[in-house]
Scaffold this active site. Sequence first.
Site, mmCIF file in Angstrom:
data_model
loop_
_atom_site.group_PDB
_atom_site.id
_atom_site.type_symbol
_atom_site.label_atom_id
_atom_site.label_comp_id
_atom_site.label_asym_id
_atom_site.label_seq_id
_atom_site.Cartn_x
_atom_site.Cartn_y
_atom_site.Cartn_z
ATOM 1 N N ARG A 107 34.293 20.242 33.601
ATOM 2 C CA ARG A 107 34.631 21.008 34.627
ATOM 3 C C ARG A 107 35.335 20.084 35.682
ATOM 4 O O ARG A 107 34.612 19.490 36.438
ATOM 5 C CB ARG A 107 33.679 21.932 35.329
ATOM 6 N N GLN A 137 35.293 31.512 30.198
ATOM 7 C CA GLN A 137 34.753 32.648 30.574
ATOM 8 C C GLN A 137 35.257 33.941 30.177
ATOM 9 O O GLN A 137 34.626 35.011 29.633
ATOM 10 C CB GLN A 137 35.106 32.582 32.110
ATOM 11 N N ASP A 225 36.790 39.046 41.455
ATOM 12 C CA ASP A 225 36.040 37.401 41.255
ATOM 13 C C ASP A 225 36.198 36.991 43.006
ATOM 14 O O ASP A 225 36.503 37.777 43.768
ATOM 15 C CB ASP A 225 36.987 36.377 40.893
ATOM 16 N N CYS A 266 32.924 37.373 36.649
ATOM 17 C CA CYS A 266 32.488 36.099 36.012
ATOM 18 C C CYS A 266 31.015 35.393 36.810
ATOM 19 O O CYS A 266 30.328 34.746 36.218
ATOM 20 C CB CYS A 266 33.475 35.091 36.079
HETATM 21 N N1 CP Z 1 31.102 32.074 35.984
HETATM 22 C C1 CP Z 1 30.802 30.513 35.888
HETATM 23 O O1 CP Z 1 31.444 29.584 35.392
HETATM 24 O O2 CP Z 1 29.708 30.272 36.645
HETATM 25 P P1 CP Z 1 29.318 28.987 37.102
HETATM 26 O O3 CP Z 1 30.121 28.391 38.157
HETATM 27 O O4 CP Z 1 27.839 29.185 37.667
HETATM 28 O O5 CP Z 1 29.364 27.732 36.011
HETATM 29 N N1 NVA Z 2 37.323 31.406 40.851
HETATM 30 C C1 NVA Z 2 36.024 30.900 40.921
HETATM 31 C C2 NVA Z 2 35.301 30.907 39.405
HETATM 32 C C3 NVA Z 2 34.055 30.227 39.459
HETATM 33 C C4 NVA Z 2 33.178 30.587 38.269
HETATM 34 C C5 NVA Z 2 36.074 29.422 41.277
HETATM 35 O O1 NVA Z 2 36.798 28.810 40.897
HETATM 36 O O2 NVA Z 2 35.343 28.903 42.058
#
Ligand code: CP
Ligand code: NVA
Length: 308
Positions: A107, A137, A225, A266
């Site tokens: 990530r 997701q 979101d 999500c």
């Molecule tokens: N939805 C999602 O990716 O959640 P996290 O940021 O908690 O991993």
């Molecule tokens: N759009 C959000 C999703 C988190 C899972 C972000 O990137 O922070």
Amino acid sequence: MNHFLDIHKTNPDELRAMIDQAGAMKQARLDRPKGALDDDQPLAGRMVALIFEKPSTRTRVSFDVGVRQMGGQSMVLSGSDMQLGHGETIADTARVLSRYVDMIMIRTFDEAVLMEMAEYASVPVINGLTDRTHPCQIMADILTYEEHRGSIKGKKVVWAGDGNNVCASFLHAAGQFGFDLTFTGPSQLDPEDEFIGLARKAGSKIVIERDAQKAVEGADLIVADTWISMHDSQSSKERRHNMLRGYQVNKELMSHAKPDALFMHCLPAHREEEVTSEVMDGPQSVIFDEAENRLHAQKAVMRWCLGV
Ligand code: CP
Ligand code: NVA
């Protein structure tokens, strides 16, 4: 060796097989006799590195648990604690990690980091979210929709709010799974033209509708979101809230969709901002099923990556 970098870069038949396998693995666990252990251990003897350059609850726990349920072992690494966060190149990190582990999930912020990791790693790399996309997701979301309502093919999905990374992966999925998507939000936050173009080219009907009420007419699924993603600057908060306020998903907006429309998010959510608690905790919401299905969907993604 397969990398799982984006939904539009993965063959639709293989995506379908992953969703079906995820559902089957979920059901098999539910059907286990009480107290029985996981007997399906396709990751036995494998080590998976989970790298986080941004915070996470669901991605971190669901990948970690998923690896262990399949008999593998995992290590969670924070980007800032690695030499990666202190100037070592992505390419060198990828080559070093590939000597130790069998798969890497990352990530990160810039998509270029993910791509470089995949280019130089000699083990599969999985996209655990970048500023631009969040494919794992959406695999969970497809599984969730189909568990509740059957095939998503031909359905109308409405994305309300910011055309962000999660929205981008929904657009990719529209093309690959054959559903239509209407985006409703301010023009400043439209999804990227490239992603809209890809979905249209694949045959999906993609509509931009500024009026939220009109947008949700006939919707089978409404998705929201956060209005401020992890890569957005906090200084933009007030401006973004002003632009997005009219796109909050609330009971009134839900009433203009099909009566059996589902609601997804999500998570993490900001209650009473992009969505009201009434909707999040209401009968049309499947948000916690989505969270659970991260586990099952990613188990199938990992098996596909490793070919096991
Ligand atoms: N939805 C999602 O990716 O959640 P996290 O940021 O908690 O991993
Ligand atoms: N759009 C959000 C999703 C988190 C899972 C972000 O990137 O922070």
